[in-house]
Design an enzyme around this catalytic site. Sequence first.
Site, PDB file in Angstrom:
ATOM      1  CD  GLU A  24      -1.202   0.585   3.587  1.00  0.00           C
ATOM      2  OE1 GLU A  24      -1.339   1.871   3.459  1.00  0.00           O
ATOM      3  OE2 GLU A  24      -1.472   0.009   4.513  1.00  0.00           O
ATOM      4  CE  LYS A 158      -3.797   2.121  10.696  1.00  0.00           C
ATOM      5  NZ  LYS A 158      -4.228   1.080   9.914  1.00  0.00           N
TER       6      LYS A 158
END
Length: 300
Positions: A24, A158
Site C-alpha cells: 500500500e 491498529k
Amino acid sequence: MVLTEVSEEVRDALATGRPVVALESTIIAHGLPRPRNLDVAVELEEIVRSLGAVPATIAVLDGRARVGLDAARLARIAGGDGIRKLGRRDLAPALATGADGATTVSATAFLAARAGIRVFATGGLGGVHRDWTHSQDESADLPELARTGIAVVCAGVKSVLDVPATLQRLETLGVGVVGYGTDRFPGFYLTSSGEPVDWTVGSPEEAAAVIRARERLGGPASALIVANPVPESAQLDPDLHDRVLGAALDACAEHGIVGQAVTPFLLDYLSRHTDGASLEANVAAVRGNVRLASLIAAAL
C-alpha cells in the site's frame, strides 16, 4: 480510457508465474514523516526483491491507478503535496478528476486482486472503533476484505481500535484469520492483543497451502488474513502503550474528535508521547510483514 496501469515489471512477473507482493502507499504518504517515508518505501521494495519476489506498490497518479511504481512515482507519493488518502469508495472520483492519491488497505486490496496479485503486505488493518455503539464507525477495510480474494499479511489491527469487536466482525463477514507462529492475535505495536486466533500456521509453505485451499474451494471471494506479530524485541513497551493510549483516548474525547479523524489523531498522539517508539514498532512490523509476504508469495 485506461483507468488501471500495471507496470511492465509486474505484468511480466504475473504472466510468467513469478511471485508478486502488493504494497500500500498510504503508509508512505500519510503514515511516516518526510524524508524517512521515502527511505522506508524503497527499503520495503528492496526486501521484496531480496527474497526473489516483485514489489507492486499501488497508488493513483495522473488519473490512473498504478500497480507498480517506478522510482520517480514512488518519490512523488512520498514527497508530493496534496496526495489524497484513497479508500475503495474514493477510487472512481479520484480517477475521474485526475487526483493523486495514496491507497489504503481497502483500495490496495481491490486493485491488487483485480490485477491478479495473490499476496498483499501492510502494517495494521482498520477495524471497529472503540465507540462503535455511539458512532457506528467501522473501517471500510472490513467489508472490502469480505469480498476480495487476496491474502493480507499484517500485524493485526491498529491497537487504538476495538480488537475483540473487530475479530467478531471479521468472523461474521467470513474473512479467514490465521496466526503466523502464534495462537494470539497480534496487537499492531504489540506482539499480542491478548485475543485468541482459531488457526495457526508455522511456515510460509503452510500459509500458501491455506491460500491454495481457499482458492480451490471457490464460491464468493473473501480475503485471508495472515496475522504476523511484531517481534517482542521490537514491540512498544506494553505498559507505555496502555498508559499513553488511555491519555490519547481522553484527549480525543476532550477535543471532540470523531469519525475519520479519530485514528490519525490517536496514532499521532502515540508517536509524540512515546518519543517515536510507536513509529519504530510500526516500521518493524511492516518490515516483518513484507518479508513474510514475500516468502508466502514465493511458496505459492
